[in-house]
Design a protein around this motif. Sequence first.
Motif, short mmCIF file in Angstrom:
data_model
loop_
_atom_site.label_atom_id
_atom_site.label_comp_id
_atom_site.label_asym_id
_atom_site.label_seq_id
_atom_site.Cartn_x
_atom_site.Cartn_y
_atom_site.Cartn_z
N PRO A 32 0.83 -1.21 0.00
CA PRO A 32 0.00 0.00 0.00
C PRO A 32 0.86 1.26 0.00
N THR A 33 0.36 2.31 -0.62
CA THR A 33 1.07 3.58 -0.62
C THR A 33 1.15 4.13 0.79
N PRO A 34 2.35 4.43 1.29
CA PRO A 34 2.48 4.93 2.67
C PRO A 34 1.84 6.31 2.82
N VAL A 35 1.28 6.58 3.95
CA VAL A 35 0.70 7.90 4.22
C VAL A 35 1.74 8.84 4.80
N GLU A 36 2.85 8.28 5.25
CA GLU A 36 3.92 9.11 5.82
C GLU A 36 5.24 8.41 5.62
N VAL A 37 6.25 9.16 5.20
CA VAL A 37 7.59 8.60 5.00
C VAL A 37 8.60 9.53 5.68
N THR A 38 9.50 8.97 6.46
CA THR A 38 10.52 9.75 7.15
C THR A 38 11.90 9.26 6.73
N VAL A 39 12.76 10.17 6.33
CA VAL A 39 14.15 9.81 6.02
C VAL A 39 14.90 9.71 7.34
N MET A 40 15.45 8.55 7.63
CA MET A 40 16.07 8.26 8.91
C MET A 40 17.58 8.44 8.86
N PRO A 41 18.25 8.59 10.03
CA PRO A 41 19.71 8.63 10.08
C PRO A 41 20.30 7.33 9.53
N THR A 42 21.39 7.43 8.81
CA THR A 42 21.98 6.25 8.18
C THR A 42 23.17 5.68 8.93
N ASP A 43 23.60 6.32 9.99
CA ASP A 43 24.78 5.87 10.74
C ASP A 43 24.38 4.74 11.68
N LEU A 44 24.97 3.55 11.45
CA LEU A 44 24.68 2.38 12.28
C LEU A 44 25.89 1.99 13.13
N THR A 45 26.78 2.94 13.38
CA THR A 45 27.99 2.67 14.14
C THR A 45 27.67 2.37 15.60
N GLU A 46 28.33 1.34 16.14
CA GLU A 46 28.17 1.02 17.56
C GLU A 46 29.30 1.69 18.35
N THR A 47 29.42 1.33 19.62
CA THR A 47 30.45 1.95 20.47
C THR A 47 31.85 1.49 20.09
N ASN A 48 31.97 0.35 19.40
CA ASN A 48 33.29 -0.07 18.95
C ASN A 48 33.70 0.81 17.76
N PRO A 49 34.99 0.81 17.39
CA PRO A 49 35.48 1.73 16.38
C PRO A 49 35.11 1.37 14.94
N VAL A 50 34.33 0.31 14.72
CA VAL A 50 33.95 -0.07 13.37
C VAL A 50 32.75 0.76 12.92
#
Length: 302
Positions: A32-50
């Motif tokens: 179904p066509t969404p009634v609302e779309v939000t562009v989310m943050p793309t950073d998935l970095t954890e606390t480790n340095p990767v």
Amino acid sequence: MVSAPHEAMHRIFQHDPRLFSRLSDALGFSLPTPVEVTVMPTDLTETNPVERRVDTLLRLKSADGSSYLLAIESQRTKNPAKPASWAYYTSYLWTTYKLPTALMVVCQDHAVARWAQQPVTSGPPELPTLTLTPLVVGPHNTPVITDPAEAGADLALATLSAITHATDPDIFAILKALSTALQGEPEDIADPIIEFTAQGLGDRSARQYWRKLVAVDLSFYKSYIAEEIRDEGRAQGRDEGRDEGIAQGQASAILLVLEQRGIRVPDEARERITSCGDLGLLRTWLTRSLTVASAAELFEAE
């Protein structure tokens, strides 16, 4: 290293976040066509340095109030390490946002698309703990849009068609349809489409053809690619006059299209094209160059 085509393949979905739902027919699923779309943050970095970063992340909300995440990745080559990264992205997002998470991979190459479609299991054969099956968008299932009216009805989809079919023989007809559709659009709509298309085509000859179309068909736009071409045209035609500079550009575009389509251009035909100063006639020949079977067919009506 991130390239312009890589960026264009996923950023077109940031430009028009509802584009994904309009791919239902091409991809063979019902959504179904969404009634609302939000562009989310793309950073998935954890606390480790990767550092881990998805290309584009959207949150889509349906009319019934349910939501899900769509992670979008651009993939130009086969990379054996990618499936593990994709599995990380989806599991991390699912865990972090507590929302169902889908993965879509956008490709420009048929072989890469076939590779990306293959299910990948993290566990051994007898213990298939986690299986990743991306939804793949590429030249195998994206519509080939060569009708200006169809391109004008959905400019974002027409742009995606140009980007994913950048290496296909149909690309010149797709680009001509898109440039024609843009002629009646205001600059704030046309400019991002012009730029996304130029980025998505990379360094291929199709990009040179697109640059010519922007300079000739969309001469009133002020996007950087249009200005870049106009600057070249001014430098080339400063001593010979503006019209002659444009004529040379159109002649070059005609010869480029014929070359890319594998059509031989005899010396006599080449001379006739390059020496022509009639801009209207050159535009007619440029349009015909997309479909003719021989160079002689360019001139049949003259």
